[in-house]
Design a protein around this motif. Structure first.
Motif, short mmCIF file in Angstrom:
data_model
loop_
_atom_site.label_atom_id
_atom_site.label_comp_id
_atom_site.label_asym_id
_atom_site.label_seq_id
_atom_site.Cartn_x
_atom_site.Cartn_y
_atom_site.Cartn_z
N UNK A 226 6.34 3.61 -5.98
CA UNK A 226 7.64 2.95 -6.01
C UNK A 226 7.43 1.44 -5.92
N UNK A 227 8.52 0.70 -6.05
CA UNK A 227 8.45 -0.75 -6.01
C UNK A 227 8.22 -1.22 -4.57
N UNK B 99 0.82 -1.21 0.00
CA UNK B 99 0.00 0.00 0.00
C UNK B 99 0.85 1.26 0.00
N UNK B 100 1.93 1.25 0.79
CA UNK B 100 2.84 2.40 0.81
C UNK B 100 3.49 2.56 -0.55
N UNK C 15 9.66 -2.96 1.44
CA UNK C 15 9.87 -4.12 2.32
C UNK C 15 11.30 -4.15 2.85
N UNK C 16 12.27 -3.88 1.97
CA UNK C 16 13.67 -3.84 2.41
C UNK C 16 13.86 -2.73 3.44
N UNK C 17 13.21 -1.61 3.22
CA UNK C 17 13.29 -0.51 4.18
C UNK C 17 12.72 -0.88 5.54
N UNK C 18 11.61 -1.60 5.55
CA UNK C 18 11.02 -2.02 6.82
C UNK C 18 11.90 -3.04 7.53
N UNK C 19 12.50 -3.96 6.78
CA UNK C 19 13.40 -4.95 7.40
C UNK C 19 14.63 -4.26 7.97
#
Length: 71
Positions: free
Chosen positions: A39-40, A32-33, A45-49
């Motif tokens: 953006x991809x 959703x973000x 997801x990589x940013x959240x991890x």
């Protein structure tokens, strides 16, 4: 040619943030973000991890808060 809103074709502008449960892995927060900002989803997801690992797990709480509040 542009329409009255000034949007020139393609995907219509979103009215606000929404969870993307069809493209999401768990709750659809990262998808959703990514959809909202254009953006991809993998980058989000990589940013959240990375934020979870570097922020001592605080991004997990942020993720859950977004999942419960949105939609």
């Amino acid at each position: 040619m542009n329409d009255i809103t000034g949007h020139s074709g393609g995907k219509p502008p979103s009215r606000g943030f929404r969870l993307d449960k069809t493209n999401g892995k768990i709750f659809g927060v990262c998808a959703g973000i990514a959809d909202h900002f254009g953006i991809d989803a993998m980058l989000v997801r990589i940013g959240f991890v990375a934020g979870t690992l570097l922020g001592f797990g605080s991004f997990i709480l942020i993720y859950l808060a977004i999942a419960l509040i949105a939609d």
